[in-house]
Design a protein around this motif. Structure first.
Motif, mmCIF file in Angstrom:
data_model
loop_
_atom_site.group_PDB
_atom_site.id
_atom_site.type_symbol
_atom_site.label_atom_id
_atom_site.label_comp_id
_atom_site.label_asym_id
_atom_site.label_seq_id
_atom_site.Cartn_x
_atom_site.Cartn_y
_atom_site.Cartn_z
ATOM 1 N N ALA A 271 -18.059 -28.872 -61.843
ATOM 2 C CA ALA A 271 -17.210 -29.341 -60.673
ATOM 3 C C ALA A 271 -17.960 -30.310 -59.692
ATOM 4 O O ALA A 271 -19.092 -29.987 -59.772
ATOM 5 N N LYS A 272 -17.144 -30.841 -59.035
ATOM 6 C CA LYS A 272 -17.917 -31.748 -57.941
ATOM 7 C C LYS A 272 -17.498 -31.602 -56.578
ATOM 8 O O LYS A 272 -16.457 -31.194 -56.356
ATOM 9 N N ILE A 273 -18.604 -31.366 -55.576
ATOM 10 C CA ILE A 273 -18.327 -31.315 -54.081
ATOM 11 C C ILE A 273 -18.782 -32.737 -53.547
ATOM 12 O O ILE A 273 -19.875 -32.928 -53.702
ATOM 13 N N SER A 274 -18.014 -32.947 -52.629
ATOM 14 C CA SER A 274 -18.535 -34.386 -51.958
ATOM 15 C C SER A 274 -18.191 -33.829 -50.373
ATOM 16 O O SER A 274 -17.209 -33.351 -49.881
ATOM 17 N N LEU A 275 -19.019 -34.324 -49.606
ATOM 18 C CA LEU A 275 -19.295 -34.168 -48.265
ATOM 19 C C LEU A 275 -19.149 -35.687 -47.587
ATOM 20 O O LEU A 275 -20.221 -36.445 -47.730
ATOM 21 N N LEU A 276 -18.104 -36.072 -47.186
ATOM 22 C CA LEU A 276 -17.707 -37.431 -46.596
ATOM 23 C C LEU A 276 -18.094 -37.512 -45.090
ATOM 24 O O LEU A 276 -18.212 -36.676 -44.311
ATOM 25 N N ARG A 277 -18.791 -38.659 -44.595
ATOM 26 C CA ARG A 277 -19.045 -39.246 -43.241
ATOM 27 C C ARG A 277 -19.963 -38.242 -42.596
ATOM 28 O O ARG A 277 -19.602 -37.694 -41.500
ATOM 29 N N VAL A 299 -27.856 -26.683 -58.341
ATOM 30 C CA VAL A 299 -27.098 -28.165 -58.247
ATOM 31 C C VAL A 299 -27.535 -28.872 -59.465
ATOM 32 O O VAL A 299 -28.982 -28.680 -59.672
ATOM 33 N N ASP A 300 -26.599 -29.630 -60.064
ATOM 34 C CA ASP A 300 -27.035 -30.514 -61.120
ATOM 35 C C ASP A 300 -27.442 -31.945 -60.531
ATOM 36 O O ASP A 300 -28.416 -32.336 -60.143
ATOM 37 N N LEU A 301 -26.243 -32.629 -60.681
ATOM 38 C CA LEU A 301 -26.505 -34.082 -60.070
ATOM 39 C C LEU A 301 -26.244 -34.169 -58.565
ATOM 40 O O LEU A 301 -25.465 -33.491 -57.918
ATOM 41 N N PHE A 316 -22.502 -33.726 -55.045
ATOM 42 C CA PHE A 316 -23.263 -33.093 -55.983
ATOM 43 C C PHE A 316 -22.404 -32.439 -57.054
ATOM 44 O O PHE A 316 -21.021 -32.043 -56.495
ATOM 45 N N THR A 317 -22.810 -31.969 -58.012
ATOM 46 C CA THR A 317 -22.246 -31.295 -58.899
ATOM 47 C C THR A 317 -22.512 -29.801 -59.221
ATOM 48 O O THR A 317 -23.943 -29.821 -59.130
ATOM 49 N N VAL A 318 -21.932 -28.936 -59.644
ATOM 50 C CA VAL A 318 -22.429 -27.639 -59.847
ATOM 51 C C VAL A 318 -21.559 -27.019 -61.205
ATOM 52 O O VAL A 318 -20.871 -27.521 -61.577
ATOM 53 N N MET A 319 -22.195 -25.929 -61.632
ATOM 54 C CA MET A 319 -21.267 -25.533 -62.775
ATOM 55 C C MET A 319 -19.989 -24.584 -62.305
ATOM 56 O O MET A 319 -20.219 -24.130 -61.283
ATOM 57 N N MET A 350 -14.820 -32.387 -49.922
ATOM 58 C CA MET A 350 -14.000 -32.533 -50.930
ATOM 59 C C MET A 350 -14.381 -32.130 -52.317
ATOM 60 O O MET A 350 -15.502 -31.752 -52.510
ATOM 61 N N VAL A 351 -13.452 -31.353 -53.057
ATOM 62 C CA VAL A 351 -13.803 -30.588 -54.009
ATOM 63 C C VAL A 351 -13.024 -31.133 -55.195
ATOM 64 O O VAL A 351 -11.730 -31.602 -55.304
ATOM 65 N N GLN A 352 -13.588 -31.380 -56.338
ATOM 66 C CA GLN A 352 -12.930 -31.774 -57.660
ATOM 67 C C GLN A 352 -13.320 -30.961 -58.824
ATOM 68 O O GLN A 352 -14.434 -30.879 -59.185
ATOM 69 N N GLN A 353 -12.161 -30.313 -59.210
ATOM 70 C CA GLN A 353 -12.584 -29.539 -60.560
ATOM 71 C C GLN A 353 -12.161 -30.361 -61.761
ATOM 72 O O GLN A 353 -11.821 -31.532 -61.668
#
Length: 610
Positions: A271-277, A299-301, A316-319, A350-353
């Motif tokens: 899954a991906k977590i983004s922190l914008l701005r 954290v992976d990437l 960043f991505t996590v399991m 922002m979270v993207q599964q």
């Protein structure tokens, strides 16, 4: 009885006394019951002198005649080393690259090895002779049988290729430093010797500028399972061992141009977590990943792309199983990430599964601009949109929607001719690490890169292929590639910024090529920054250790160094900083990971990590 290949650089054979010392070392190796092949470079500054002679005759001499000229330097060395061996009673024979059967492409000044006909070497060895081979050169496979040279690091490449072709027990690289050091001792005198390093780690370090070994030589060693030992010509110290995993079977035909990709890996449990701005200022990444580390979130990437105004985005991505914990940490720290004390708007989380990471893996990608572009083109043809990109010397990873994973893997296997029917994640072979292995092996600084940024690239399949395919067709290699997470909708089309780094010598040509494509491809301004430096940490032991990235970022924050870009792989973390802060960044990180010793290293020659 073992077969050992030994390579001696120009400084090691730079005088009669040094040639005699080399002969004695070779004689002792043979006396111990080993068969020995010796590969030597031209004496001292001979090549530089030949280049000057050519420039005095012609400002632009032909590449063919330069190969004819430069190949003579090694011929002097092999004859003298053979004479020195014979003088102390060791039977020896000198052979040029052509005589030994090093067959190359018909590319003058930068040929790659196709194959090595080993019959003559084997015959000479069976007769009890040491075979002394001219490094750096070969003969073309064309009807004309042209003399060719291999380019920078050519003697290393020759030696490791011969070791692979002969299935040698090991290839010893003798130089004027004691082995592979934790960083450039000219910048950090406290740099220390590494006793061992994996070939993957060495590929990263060599490609980042560690001049003791050329990436091409390490690539061959990794592909064919050749053990390398980097040692000093002046002492009997053991040096640094570079170990490779058990290789997959591969032909010795087309030795340096065989398929660049060995495997396709994928992971759907991400899954991906983004922190914008987030503020574009020192300390932000340290603050974020320091808290992530304290909460034991692995954290992976990690990516941070081009700034947008006075803010930036970090993703960043996590399991998947730890997504909720990671999201909670990001959400808790977001209120503290503001551009100023008066700013009320906090960073957006922002979270993207339902994402997957798909990677191409292989040491053969080094110096081949078209490999990443082919990956992007393959995904584009299947309508697969790329959400994140991460690059290293042995792997290119793309984050995509998990629904696209199966077709992406199948397409990539077909494109790169990888045979596999498995539907489970695959992973490249790796060497087991000893319990006391440090998480970070070395720190490297690259001051010869420039950054290009393309604003407002349409976020649709095929854009990455257009950008990097254009560069690949013009033989421009790309290093870091980072796609911003912030989306701008222009005329109903979502767009993102893409930033990447190239060698400075290619930067302006790359900018011009991409500017010409602006109207056709629909992207915005192409911006160029020549005043950057890239500082990286490398270590296979950092896998599964959440605090490594945080420690690197914190060491930069403590020196008030702003991180302009971040990219990671499993064994490398790279940050782009301002050029004038590059050396300070290197020293800070080297100190943070306690890689230095109490004694200062004195550089005896020019062939050191840089």
């Amino acid at each position: 009885m073992a077969l050992i290949v030994q390579k001696y650089g120009g400084s090691s054979v730079g005088s009669v006394e040094r040639i005699q010392a080399v002969a004695k070392r070779v004689w002792l190796t043979a006396k111990a019951g080993n068969s020995v092949v010796v590969v030597v470079s031209a004496m001292g500054k001979t090549t530089d002198g030949l280049v000057k002679l050519a420039s005095d005759i012609s400002p632009q001499p032909s590449k063919r005649e330069m190969d004819m000229l430069l190949s003579t330097g090694e011929q002097v060395s092999i004859a003298l080393v053979s004479m020195a061996l014979q003088e102390i009673g060791q039977p020896a024979i000198s052979l040029t690259g052509a005589q030994v059967g090093i067959v190359t492409e018909a590319e003058h000044t930068r040929a790659r090895i196709l194959h090595i006909a080993t019959s003559r070497i084997e015959k000479c060895l069976s007769e009890g002779r040491v075979v002394v081979v001219a490094g750096f050169q070969g003969i073309s496979s064309s009807e004309e049988l042209e003399i060719t040279t291999l380019g920078r690091g050519g003697s290393d490449t020759s030696a490791v290729a011969i070791a692979a072709a002969l299935s040698a027990e090991k290839c010893e690289i003798y130089t004027d430093v004691p082995g592979i050091l934790t960083t450039d001792p000219r910048l950090v005198p406290q740099a220390q010797l590494m006793k061992e390093v994996t070939s993957d780690e060495m590929l990263e370090l060599a490609s980042l500028g560690a001049k003791v070994l050329h990436p091409r030589a390490v690539e061959i060693a990794r592909n064919y399972g050749v053990q390398l030992v980097v040692r000093s010509s002046w002492t009997d110290d053991p040096g640094t061992v570079v170990d490779s995993p058990e290789p997959k079977p591969r032909s010795l035909v087309n030795l340096e141009i065989a398929r660049p990709v060995d495997d396709i890996e994928f992971d759907t449990n991400q899954a991906k977590i983004s922190l914008l701005r987030v503020p574009d200022k020192p300390g932000v990444a340290a603050q974020l990943f320091g808290e992530i580390s304290r909460q034991q979130v692995d954290v992976d990437l990690i990516i941070q792309s081009l700034h947008d105004g006075n803010t930036n985005d970090i993703a960043f991505t996590v399991m998947s199983p730890i997504l909720k914990k990671a999201e909670a940490v990001a959400s808790a720290i977001a209120p503290a990430l503001r551009t100023s004390e008066q700013e009320t708007e906090e960073a957006e989380v922002m979270v993207q599964q339902n994402i997957a990471k798909v990677s191409i893996v292989g040491a053969g990608m080094i110096g081949r601009p078209g490999v990443a572009a082919e990956m992007f083109a393959t995904l584009a043809k299947r309508g697969v949109n790329i959400r994140m990109i991460s690059t290293s010397e042995v792997k290119v990873s793309c984050v995509i929607d998990s629904a696209d994973c199966d077709q992406a893997v199948a397409a990539l296997r077909e494109a790169f001719e990888i045979e596999s029917d498995s539907r489970s994640p695959s992973h490249s072979p790796s060497l087991p690490l000893s319990p006391d292995s440090p998480p970070v092996r070395g720190v490297a600084l690259d001051m010869k890169q420039a950054r290009l940024g393309i604003r407002r690239v349409p976020d649709v399949p095929g854009m990455a292929e257009k950008i990097f395919g254009t560069l690949a067709r013009n033989n421009i290699s790309v290093d870091m590639i980072i796609q911003s997470q912030r989306c701008h909708v222009i005329k109903g089309i979502p767009t993102r910024d893409i930033a990447f780094t190239v060698a400075r010598v290619d930067a302006q040509a790359a900018q011009e090529l991409l500017q010409k494509a602006t109207a056709e491809c629909g992207w915005g301004q192409v911006v160029l920054d020549m005043e950057i430096a890239k500082v990286s940490i490398v270590g296979a032991g950092m896998v599964g250790q959440p605090g490594i990235a945080a420690k690197m970022f914190e060491s930069l924050s403590e020196e008030s160094i702003n991180i302009q870009m971040i990219t990671t792989s499993e064994i490398k973390i790279s940050c782009v900083v301002a050029e004038n802060q590059g050396v300070k960044a290197l020293k800070a990180i080297h100190t943070a990971f306690e890689l230095g010793g109490e004694e200062e290293f004195v550089v005896p020659g020019q062939s050191v990590n840089s």
